[in-house]
Design a protein around this motif. Structure first.
Motif, PDB file in Angstrom:
ATOM      1  N   CYS A   1      31.157  13.347  53.751  1.00  0.00           N
ATOM      2  CA  CYS A   1      29.772  13.022  54.032  1.00  0.00           C
ATOM      3  C   CYS A   1      29.281  11.967  53.055  1.00  0.00           C
ATOM      4  O   CYS A   1      29.842  11.828  51.958  1.00  0.00           O
ATOM      5  CB  CYS A   1      28.911  14.285  53.912  1.00  0.00           C
TER       6      CYS A   1
ATOM      7  N   LEU B   1      26.340  12.250  51.855  1.00  0.00           N
ATOM      8  CA  LEU B   1      25.428  13.007  50.994  1.00  0.00           C
ATOM      9  C   LEU B   1      26.207  14.182  50.387  1.00  0.00           C
ATOM     10  O   LEU B   1      27.304  14.518  50.857  1.00  0.00           O
ATOM     11  CB  LEU B   1      24.255  13.570  51.807  1.00  0.00           C
ATOM     12  N   THR B   2      25.617  14.805  49.382  1.00  0.00           N
ATOM     13  CA  THR B   2      26.153  16.071  48.859  1.00  0.00           C
ATOM     14  C   THR B   2      24.970  17.022  48.799  1.00  0.00           C
ATOM     15  O   THR B   2      24.394  17.266  47.731  1.00  0.00           O
ATOM     16  CB  THR B   2      26.766  15.875  47.449  1.00  0.00           C
ATOM     17  N   CYS B   3      24.576  17.545  49.940  1.00  0.00           N
ATOM     18  CA  CYS B   3      23.353  18.353  49.993  1.00  0.00           C
ATOM     19  C   CYS B   3      23.533  19.648  49.216  1.00  0.00           C
ATOM     20  O   CYS B   3      24.563  20.315  49.353  1.00  0.00           O
ATOM     21  CB  CYS B   3      23.018  18.709  51.435  1.00  0.00           C
TER      22      CYS B   3
ATOM     23  N   THR C   1      22.227  22.301  50.065  1.00  0.00           N
ATOM     24  CA  THR C   1      22.436  23.269  51.146  1.00  0.00           C
ATOM     25  C   THR C   1      23.378  22.657  52.173  1.00  0.00           C
ATOM     26  O   THR C   1      23.015  21.710  52.872  1.00  0.00           O
ATOM     27  CB  THR C   1      21.096  23.622  51.830  1.00  0.00           C
ATOM     28  N   CYS C   2      24.611  23.162  52.228  1.00  0.00           N
ATOM     29  CA  CYS C   2      25.578  22.641  53.206  1.00  0.00           C
ATOM     30  C   CYS C   2      26.619  23.710  53.497  1.00  0.00           C
ATOM     31  O   CYS C   2      27.435  24.034  52.630  1.00  0.00           O
ATOM     32  CB  CYS C   2      26.272  21.385  52.673  1.00  0.00           C
TER      33      CYS C   2
ATOM     34  N   SER D   1      30.357  19.846  52.312  1.00  0.00           N
ATOM     35  CA  SER D   1      30.786  18.446  52.416  1.00  0.00           C
ATOM     36  C   SER D   1      30.285  17.608  51.252  1.00  0.00           C
ATOM     37  O   SER D   1      29.297  17.935  50.594  1.00  0.00           O
ATOM     38  CB  SER D   1      30.253  17.834  53.715  1.00  0.00           C
TER      39      SER D   1
ATOM     40  N   GLY E   1      30.828  17.681  57.886  1.00  0.00           N
ATOM     41  CA  GLY E   1      30.586  16.376  57.321  1.00  0.00           C
ATOM     42  C   GLY E   1      29.640  15.497  58.154  1.00  0.00           C
ATOM     43  O   GLY E   1      28.899  15.980  58.971  1.00  0.00           O
ATOM     44  N   GLU E   2      29.698  14.232  57.843  1.00  0.00           N
ATOM     45  CA  GLU E   2      28.852  13.273  58.538  1.00  0.00           C
ATOM     46  C   GLU E   2      29.741  12.451  59.490  1.00  0.00           C
ATOM     47  O   GLU E   2      30.517  11.602  59.033  1.00  0.00           O
ATOM     48  CB  GLU E   2      28.137  12.370  57.517  1.00  0.00           C
TER      49      GLU E   2
ATOM     50  N   ASN F   1      22.974  13.110  59.725  1.00  0.00           N
ATOM     51  CA  ASN F   1      21.855  13.059  58.770  1.00  0.00           C
ATOM     52  C   ASN F   1      21.009  11.807  58.976  1.00  0.00           C
ATOM     53  O   ASN F   1      20.009  11.609  58.287  1.00  0.00           O
ATOM     54  CB  ASN F   1      22.351  13.162  57.326  1.00  0.00           C
TER      55      ASN F   1
ATOM     56  N   GLN G   1      19.196  15.678  61.534  1.00  0.00           N
ATOM     57  CA  GLN G   1      18.707  16.461  60.391  1.00  0.00           C
ATOM     58  C   GLN G   1      17.309  15.972  60.021  1.00  0.00           C
ATOM     59  O   GLN G   1      17.097  14.777  59.850  1.00  0.00           O
ATOM     60  CB  GLN G   1      19.672  16.225  59.230  1.00  0.00           C
TER      61      GLN G   1
ATOM     62  N   ARG H   1      18.447  18.538  50.355  1.00  0.00           N
ATOM     63  CA  ARG H   1      19.399  17.448  50.608  1.00  0.00           C
ATOM     64  C   ARG H   1      19.786  16.666  49.364  1.00  0.00           C
ATOM     65  O   ARG H   1      20.604  15.749  49.429  1.00  0.00           O
ATOM     66  CB  ARG H   1      18.807  16.484  51.660  1.00  0.00           C
TER      67      ARG H   1
ATOM     68  N   ARG I   1      27.713  25.875  50.458  1.00  0.00           N
ATOM     69  CA  ARG I   1      27.014  25.477  49.223  1.00  0.00           C
ATOM     70  C   ARG I   1      25.510  25.758  49.377  1.00  0.00           C
ATOM     71  O   ARG I   1      24.873  25.283  50.314  1.00  0.00           O
ATOM     72  CB  ARG I   1      27.261  23.994  48.977  1.00  0.00           C
TER      73      ARG I   1
HETATM   74  S1  SF4 Z   1      24.420  19.293  55.155  1.00  0.00           S
HETATM   75 FE1  SF4 Z   1      25.107  17.622  56.470  1.00  0.00          FE
HETATM   76  S2  SF4 Z   1      24.351  15.789  55.466  1.00  0.00           S
HETATM   77 FE2  SF4 Z   1      24.321  17.402  53.929  1.00  0.00          FE
HETATM   78  S3  SF4 Z   1      26.310  17.270  52.839  1.00  0.00           S
HETATM   79 FE3  SF4 Z   1      26.510  18.766  54.504  1.00  0.00          FE
HETATM   80  S4  SF4 Z   1      27.327  17.568  56.201  1.00  0.00           S
HETATM   81 FE4  SF4 Z   1      26.443  16.096  54.747  1.00  0.00          FE
END
Ligand code: SF4
Ligand code: SF4
Length: 464
Positions: free
Chosen positions: A106, A108-110, A112-113, A117, A152-153, A180, A206, A219, A282
């Motif tokens: 991804c 991003l490294t949210c 909350t995921c 990812s 992932g993205e 996202n 998202q 995020r 996460r």
């Molecule tokens: S929640 Fe979506 S945008 Fe955020 S890290 Fe995970 S896969 Fe990527």
């Protein structure tokens, strides 16, 4: 005689949230709320709030109907649910929506995921692997109702458009892209290329919040400008979009009405899906003791926050009533009219009669009869009006287009805290894993994803 402080309602099997072993669970009513009482021989007793609306919880059982199952099952039933996914022969619902995760990575490294990812986590699936995963969905479903490319993205996959091209050759009724929105916001040509995949193609975007602080919590970045830019591009292209809101108690559960109102004003937006946070993967800024929110709390707060919907407008979805609730709103001539109250619940349970009933109409009667009648002058959209979630009521309305319809959906994925074996067998949102098994979203994130498989193997040894 001594009397319990609760009313005993039901018995089921759940999981211990610590060791993930199957444990006995009672469902009880206390103080107008529904709780699950569990006991793990090793980790002791726990009490979990599962609904704050006893009447709605009880009404869910009235929405059960004969299960529609896939054309084939993928595993045998041996260790018992939920250790046999899947789909094993004991599952009670086909894949209404199948998620195909084309990458672990991804941009991003949210915090909350559920998939954990990040830019460096795991790898992209190869084009050949993705084709096999998509083929597995078609083998199970014949003509899959909804397939969602995810990650992932997915938009960072090097073969992203080749994957879309292949998916479009398959008999998939509705294809979605779970994103996202960063690429859509930053690259209008990319968005324009996506729009070429319409009709029956939709962005699952998202969204989460209007507030910078909330987006940072969920995020890890201020994405407010990204959201604005993405919506601006999608509006320009009139590319069908669902806004997706991960709901966390005390963080963004006060914004749901405003997000619905905002969505109704965007030409590209066809609905909002609210997903209470599933405790999996996460979760850096999440405290299970205070931040969990149930489906009925989300439903109640939506009703409190938007004047458009009343109680009878948000109803259980029959394929998986424990986890899904929905409302339809009709967008007509600049007005927004709740539609679900015209659904006859008995018709919803009959697969052959699953249509909107409009005769009991009040102020809308004339307008709706005109729009629902046959023989028409308004050009019909190419988009399939009733393709989203196969078990939602079908709408046969020659004068309506997909852009007249707005859906509000609450989609609650159980986790180890509120896990209910009775309900998970009806799970209808599934993920294709890398071995092409079709695994319910709930159990995938608890037991089947990546390193979780180690614990699953240990558990299988407990239940030989
Ligand atoms: S929640 Fe979506 S945008 Fe955020 S890290 Fe995970 S896969 Fe990527
Ligand atoms: S969740 Fe469904 S597929 Fe998985 S073990 Fe239970 S019945 Fe089988």
């Amino acid at each position: 005689m001594p009397v319990r402080k609760y009313t005993y309602y039901d018995f089921t099997l759940s999981l211990c949230e610590q060791c993930l072993k199957r444990v006995d669970a009672k469902i009880v009513f206390r103080d107008e709320k529904v709780y699950m009482l569990k006991h793990c021989p090793e980790h002791g007793a726990s009490t979990v709030l599962i609904a704050d609306d006893v009447e709605y919880y009880k009404s869910i059982r009235n929405y059960n109907k004969p299960s529609e199952v896939p054309l084939r099952f993928n595993t045998k039933t041996h260790y018992g649910c939920p250790y046999d996914c899947g789909l094993c022969t004991d599952h009670e619902q086909h894949s209404c929506l199948t998620v195909v995760e084309i990458t672990d990575r991804c941009n991003l490294t949210c915090p909350t995921c559920y998939a954990c990812s990040s830019p460096t986590y795991g790898r992209h699936r190869t084009l050949e692997e993705v084709k096999k995963m998509l083929d597995a969905v078609v083998l199970n479903e014949g003509e899959p109702d909804v397939v969602q490319l995810s990650g992932g993205e997915p938009t960072i996959h090097p073969d992203f458009f080749a994957i879309l091209d292949y998916a479009k050759t398959l008999p998939i009724k509705h294809l979605m892209l779970n994103t996202n929105g960063i690429r859509i916001a930053q690259d209008f040509d990319f968005a324009r290329r996506l729009a070429e995949y319409q009709p029956d193609f939709e962005i699952y975007l998202q969204f989460d919040s209007f507030r910078n602080g909330v987006l940072r919590e969920l995020r890890g970045a201020d994405l407010t400008r990204i959201r604005d830019q993405a919506i601006e591009h999608l509006n320009k292209l009139n590319l069908s979009t669902t806004l997706v809101v991960t709901v966390q108690k005390g963080l963004n559960d006060d914004e749901m009405g405003a997000i619905i109102d905002y969505g109704l004003q965007q030409p590209c937006v066809r609905g909002v899906t609210f997903q209470p946070t599933q405790i999996a993967g996460r979760l850096d800024n999440f405290r299970p003791a205070t931040d969990r929110i149930t489906l009925t709390e989300v439903r109640r707060k939506i009703l409190e926050q938007t004047p458009i919907l009343k109680g009878e407008d948000i109803i259980p979805v029959p394929c998986n009533p424990d986890s899904l609730a929905m409302a339809y709103i009709l967008k007509l001539d600049g007005g927004n009219f709740p539609l679900t109250r015209y659904v006859n619940p008995q018709d919803l349970l009959d697969n052959s009669k699953n249509t909107i009933v409009y005769e009991q109409d009040d102020v809308l009667k004339g307008k709706m009869i005109e729009l629902f009648s046959t023989g028409n002058s308004v050009e019909r959209s190419e988009e399939n009006l009733h393709a989203i979630l196969c078990c939602l009521p079908h709408i046969e309305a020659p004068n309506l287009t997909y852009s007249n319809l707005f859906r509000v959906i609450i989609m609650q994925f159980m986790d180890a805290h509120n896990f209910d074996v009775r309900a998970v067998k009806k799970s209808c949102v599934h993920i294709v894993d890398k071995d092409c098994r079709i695994i319910p979203f709930e159990t995938m994130n608890l037991l089947y994803r990546d390193e979780k498989a180690v614990r699953l193997q240990e558990l299988k040894e407990v239940y030989p």
